[in-house]
Design an enzyme around this catalytic site. Structure first.
Site, PDB file in Angstrom:
ATOM      1  N   ARG A  47       0.881  -1.173   0.000  1.00 46.08           N
ATOM      2  CA  ARG A  47       0.000   0.000   0.000  1.00 46.08           C
ATOM      3  C   ARG A  47       0.911   1.215   0.000  1.00 46.08           C
ATOM      4  O   ARG A  47       1.745   1.369   0.901  1.00 46.08           O
ATOM      5  CB  ARG A  47      -0.881  -0.038   1.258  1.00 46.08           C
ATOM      6  CG  ARG A  47      -1.704   1.211   1.514  1.00 46.08           C
ATOM      7  CD  ARG A  47      -2.789   1.356   0.460  1.00 46.08           C
ATOM      8  NE  ARG A  47      -3.806   2.322   0.833  1.00 46.08           N
ATOM      9  CZ  ARG A  47      -3.652   3.631   0.775  1.00 46.08           C
ATOM     10  NH1 ARG A  47      -2.505   4.167   0.405  1.00 46.08           N
ATOM     11  NH2 ARG A  47      -4.650   4.425   1.103  1.00 46.08           N
ATOM     12  N   GLU A  55     -11.035   5.259  -5.163  1.00 46.12           N
ATOM     13  CA  GLU A  55     -11.453   3.861  -5.189  1.00 46.12           C
ATOM     14  C   GLU A  55     -11.893   3.502  -6.608  1.00 46.12           C
ATOM     15  O   GLU A  55     -12.244   4.383  -7.405  1.00 46.12           O
ATOM     16  CB  GLU A  55     -12.603   3.636  -4.201  1.00 46.12           C
ATOM     17  CG  GLU A  55     -12.230   3.895  -2.765  1.00 46.12           C
ATOM     18  CD  GLU A  55     -11.220   2.916  -2.203  1.00 46.12           C
ATOM     19  OE1 GLU A  55     -11.116   1.788  -2.709  1.00 46.12           O
ATOM     20  OE2 GLU A  55     -10.535   3.275  -1.227  1.00 46.12           O
ATOM     21  N   ARG A  89      -1.016  -5.413   4.764  1.00 43.63           N
ATOM     22  CA  ARG A  89      -0.237  -4.964   3.608  1.00 43.63           C
ATOM     23  C   ARG A  89       0.972  -4.161   4.094  1.00 43.63           C
ATOM     24  O   ARG A  89       0.898  -3.475   5.118  1.00 43.63           O
ATOM     25  CB  ARG A  89      -1.068  -4.068   2.694  1.00 43.63           C
ATOM     26  CG  ARG A  89      -2.287  -4.738   2.125  1.00 43.63           C
ATOM     27  CD  ARG A  89      -3.137  -3.780   1.325  1.00 43.63           C
ATOM     28  NE  ARG A  89      -3.665  -2.721   2.189  1.00 43.63           N
ATOM     29  CZ  ARG A  89      -4.555  -1.815   1.790  1.00 43.63           C
ATOM     30  NH1 ARG A  89      -5.015  -1.816   0.567  1.00 43.63           N
ATOM     31  NH2 ARG A  89      -4.990  -0.892   2.639  1.00 43.63           N
TER      32      ARG A  89
END
Length: 156
Positions: A47, A55, A89
Site C-alpha cells: 500500500r 477507489e 499490507r
C-alpha cells in the site's frame, strides 16, 4: 572496545533487519496498492504510503490505476517499508530508479495526500500544485476524497 564492537555490529545488522526490498511489480490493484514479486519468489502486497487514490468505483479510480500501472507494472522497483496496515499490507514508498512513485501519483493528480497517515509533507505541496493546475482528478471541482467516499459507501 565493547562500545565500538556494538556499534560495528549495529551497522551490519540494521540493514539486514530492515524490510526494504526490491522486486518487480506483477499486479496493480488500484491507484495505491500493488503486488511485488522479489527475486526469491516472495510476493508482497504494498500500500503506497502517504497517498490515497480514488477507489475503483469512484470517479478517476480506473484512471489512477492505469497511471500507476503505466508507471511501474512489470518494472523493477525498490520499496522502503514503513510498517504494515490493518489488512497486513506493507506500507511503503515505491521508488522506480530515482522517481518516488508515491509523490508522482499526487503530482499528476491521481491521488490525494493521505493526511490521516501523512509523514512526507512534500506531498501536500504536490497536491496543491495539481489542484492549481487542475490536472488529473482536480479537473473535477466536485471531487471527494477516497476517505469521504468510503464513509458514504458504508452508510448505504
Amino acid at each position: 572496545m565493547k562500545k565500538i564492537s556494538l556499534a560495528i555490529l549495529f551497522v551490519f545488522i540494521a540493514p539486514i533487519a530492515s524490510a526494504d526490498f526490491m522486486g518487480r511489480v506483477v499486479g496493480v490493484n488500484d491507484g495505491d496498492t500493488i503486488v511485488v514479486l522479489t527475486d526469491s519468489n516472495q510476493q508482497y502486497k504494498v500500500r503506497l504510503a502517504n497517498i490515497d487514490a480514488p477507489e475503483m468505483g469512484q470517479p478517476f479510480g480506473k484512471e489512477a490505476k492505469k497511471v500507476l500501472s503505466d508507471f511501474i507494472f512489470n518494472k523493477p522497483i525498490y520499496v522502503q517499508e514503513h510498517g504494515k496496515d490493518k489488512y497486513g499490507r506493507i506500507i511503503g514508498t515505491v521508488l522506480k530508479g530515482n522517481d518516488n512513485v508515491n509523490r508522482l501519483m499526487v503530482r499528476y493528480g491521481y491521488a490525494w495526500a493521505y493526511r490521516q497517515y501523512l509523514n512526507d509533507n512534500s506531498i501536500l505541496n504536490l497536491e496543491s500544485y495539481a489542484q492549481q493546475k487542475k490536472i488529473g482528478l482536480w479537473k473535477n471541482a466536485e471531487n471527494i476524497s477516497p476517505d469521504q467516499w468510503r464513509r458514504m459507501q458504508n452508510q448505504k
